[in-house]
Scaffold this active site. Sequence first.
Site, PDB file in Angstrom:
ATOM      1  N   ALA A  75       0.838  -1.204   0.000  1.00  0.00           N
ATOM      2  CA  ALA A  75       0.000   0.000   0.000  1.00  0.00           C
ATOM      3  C   ALA A  75       0.869   1.249   0.000  1.00  0.00           C
ATOM      4  O   ALA A  75       1.936   1.294   0.623  1.00  0.00           O
ATOM      5  CB  ALA A  75      -0.921   0.021   1.227  1.00  0.00           C
ATOM      6  N   GLU A 108      -2.829 -12.497  -4.084  1.00  0.00           N
ATOM      7  CA  GLU A 108      -4.262 -12.345  -4.341  1.00  0.00           C
ATOM      8  C   GLU A 108      -4.567 -10.855  -4.336  1.00  0.00           C
ATOM      9  O   GLU A 108      -4.024 -10.117  -3.514  1.00  0.00           O
ATOM     10  CB  GLU A 108      -5.126 -12.995  -3.238  1.00  0.00           C
ATOM     11  CG  GLU A 108      -4.955 -14.477  -3.075  1.00  0.00           C
ATOM     12  CD  GLU A 108      -3.814 -14.814  -2.123  1.00  0.00           C
ATOM     13  OE1 GLU A 108      -3.478 -13.986  -1.245  1.00  0.00           O
ATOM     14  OE2 GLU A 108      -3.240 -15.902  -2.272  1.00  0.00           O
ATOM     15  N   TYR A 120       0.254  -4.685 -11.149  1.00  0.00           N
ATOM     16  CA  TYR A 120       1.017  -5.940 -11.059  1.00  0.00           C
ATOM     17  C   TYR A 120       1.361  -6.468 -12.452  1.00  0.00           C
ATOM     18  O   TYR A 120       2.449  -7.003 -12.678  1.00  0.00           O
ATOM     19  CB  TYR A 120       0.230  -6.983 -10.265  1.00  0.00           C
ATOM     20  CG  TYR A 120       0.241  -6.739  -8.765  1.00  0.00           C
ATOM     21  CD1 TYR A 120       1.437  -6.643  -8.069  1.00  0.00           C
ATOM     22  CD2 TYR A 120      -0.948  -6.618  -8.046  1.00  0.00           C
ATOM     23  CE1 TYR A 120       1.458  -6.425  -6.701  1.00  0.00           C
ATOM     24  CE2 TYR A 120      -0.945  -6.404  -6.676  1.00  0.00           C
ATOM     25  CZ  TYR A 120       0.266  -6.300  -6.008  1.00  0.00           C
ATOM     26  OH  TYR A 120       0.297  -6.090  -4.655  1.00  0.00           O
TER      27      TYR A 120
HETATM   28  C1  LIG Z   1      -1.217  -0.311  -6.176  1.00  0.00           C
HETATM   29  C2  LIG Z   1      -0.384   0.766  -5.501  1.00  0.00           C
HETATM   30  C3  LIG Z   1       0.464   0.147  -4.388  1.00  0.00           C
HETATM   31  C4  LIG Z   1       0.546   1.392  -6.538  1.00  0.00           C
HETATM   32  O1  LIG Z   1       1.375   2.341  -5.870  1.00  0.00           O
HETATM   33  P1  LIG Z   1       2.001   3.600  -6.639  1.00  0.00           P
HETATM   34  O2  LIG Z   1       3.035   4.181  -5.767  1.00  0.00           O
HETATM   35  O3  LIG Z   1       0.930   4.493  -7.143  1.00  0.00           O
HETATM   36  O4  LIG Z   1       2.681   2.832  -7.857  1.00  0.00           O
HETATM   37  P2  LIG Z   1       3.583   3.464  -9.044  1.00  0.00           P
HETATM   38  O5  LIG Z   1       3.641   4.946  -8.947  1.00  0.00           O
HETATM   39  O6  LIG Z   1       4.860   2.734  -9.046  1.00  0.00           O
HETATM   40  O7  LIG Z   1       2.755   3.030 -10.311  1.00  0.00           O
HETATM   41  C5  LIG Z   1       1.422   3.443 -10.500  1.00  0.00           C
HETATM   42  C6  LIG Z   1       1.207   3.892 -11.928  1.00  0.00           C
HETATM   43  O8  LIG Z   1       1.743   5.182 -12.089  1.00  0.00           O
HETATM   44  C7  LIG Z   1       2.575   5.201 -13.240  1.00  0.00           C
HETATM   45  N1  LIG Z   1       3.618   6.181 -13.005  1.00  0.00           N
HETATM   46  C8  LIG Z   1       4.392   6.260 -11.909  1.00  0.00           C
HETATM   47  N2  LIG Z   1       5.262   7.293 -12.046  1.00  0.00           N
HETATM   48  C9  LIG Z   1       4.991   7.874 -13.248  1.00  0.00           C
HETATM   49  C10 LIG Z   1       5.522   8.974 -13.942  1.00  0.00           C
HETATM   50  N3  LIG Z   1       6.516   9.709 -13.449  1.00  0.00           N
HETATM   51  N4  LIG Z   1       4.992   9.275 -15.146  1.00  0.00           N
HETATM   52  C11 LIG Z   1       3.991   8.550 -15.655  1.00  0.00           C
HETATM   53  N5  LIG Z   1       3.440   7.483 -15.048  1.00  0.00           N
HETATM   54  C12 LIG Z   1       3.941   7.147 -13.857  1.00  0.00           C
HETATM   55  C13 LIG Z   1       3.102   3.817 -13.346  1.00  0.00           C
HETATM   56  O9  LIG Z   1       3.519   3.487 -14.649  1.00  0.00           O
HETATM   57  C14 LIG Z   1       1.905   3.005 -12.932  1.00  0.00           C
HETATM   58  O10 LIG Z   1       1.029   2.783 -14.014  1.00  0.00           O
HETATM   59  P3  LIG Z   1       0.247   1.361 -14.138  1.00  0.00           P
HETATM   60  O11 LIG Z   1      -0.514   1.172 -12.837  1.00  0.00           O
HETATM   61  O12 LIG Z   1      -0.619   1.603 -15.295  1.00  0.00           O
HETATM   62  O13 LIG Z   1       1.288   0.333 -14.302  1.00  0.00           O
HETATM   63  C15 LIG Z   1      -1.279   1.911  -4.940  1.00  0.00           C
HETATM   64  O14 LIG Z   1      -2.155   2.343  -5.954  1.00  0.00           O
HETATM   65  C16 LIG Z   1      -2.096   1.499  -3.724  1.00  0.00           C
HETATM   66  O15 LIG Z   1      -1.647   1.593  -2.578  1.00  0.00           O
HETATM   67  N6  LIG Z   1      -3.340   1.055  -3.974  1.00  0.00           N
HETATM   68  C17 LIG Z   1      -4.253   0.675  -2.890  1.00  0.00           C
HETATM   69  C18 LIG Z   1      -3.823  -0.619  -2.236  1.00  0.00           C
HETATM   70  C19 LIG Z   1      -3.731  -1.745  -3.234  1.00  0.00           C
HETATM   71  O16 LIG Z   1      -4.517  -1.844  -4.153  1.00  0.00           O
HETATM   72  N7  LIG Z   1      -2.696  -2.600  -3.030  1.00  0.00           N
HETATM   73  C20 LIG Z   1      -2.439  -3.713  -3.937  1.00  0.00           C
HETATM   74  C21 LIG Z   1      -3.289  -4.883  -3.631  1.00  0.00           C
HETATM   75  S1  LIG Z   1      -2.683  -5.705  -2.181  1.00  0.00           S
END
Ligand SMILES: CC(C)(COP(=O)(O)OP(=O)(O)OC[C@H]1O[C@@H](n2cnc3c(N)ncnc32)[C@H](O)[C@@H]1OP(=O)(O)O)[C@@H](O)C(=O)NCCC(=O)NCCS
Length: 153
Positions: A75, A108, A120
Amino acid sequence: MVTCLIIIRKFQPQDFPWVINIERKVFNEHDPFFYMQFYETCSDGFLVAEIYGMVVGYIVGFLPSGKTGRIFSLAVLPEYRNRMIGSALLEEIISILREMKAAEIVLEVRSGNLKARKFYETHGFYKTGIQKGYYNDGEDATLMRLEIPRKSI
Ligand SMILES: CC(C)(COP(=O)(O)OP(=O)(O)OC[C@H]1O[C@@H](n2cnc3c(N)ncnc32)[C@H](O)[C@@H]1OP(=O)(O)O)[C@@H](O)C(=O)NCCC(=O)NCCS
């Protein structure tokens, strides 16, 4: 655009309130006891992301048996998303599980959580099935898997 220094490091007991705060804001479904248990039993796979002294994300992964690693939880605080913090946490845990000789990682994710499923997939995971009614509220889980390639020497 403001760039921040993100530190990915192992969880320490003093991070506990930060992690529980994130869990409450993002999921509000895991017993805090699990997190202390993970720290006590498999601390190598419990990582946090820190920015300027604040913990803004965490991941818990472990190797329960043999060559199959698992991701229990990942998260990032909503206001810190889309800055590659989730990717940095995930890539680090993949690297740690690879060092532990895992050949695959499974997880999961809620079937309705399309953003996380896509996230993922971006990191090489693919869907292997559905577990009906897996979550307490009856939502299905999408099962995902990543094969960990051996490092070429
Ligand atoms: C899933 C989660 C952990 C992702 O975290 P995050 O820090 O936003 O992840 P990232 O920034 O590395 O990547 C997110 C997206 O932003 C994009 N991104 C990140 N930095 C970027 C940038 N500088 N320019 C353009 N796109 C960018 C990534 O390509 C990615 O795109 P994708 O999802 O289409 O692959 C977050 O959304 C979260 O906490 N969600 C709620 C909890 C959850 O669902 N957990 C997973 C299930 S257990």
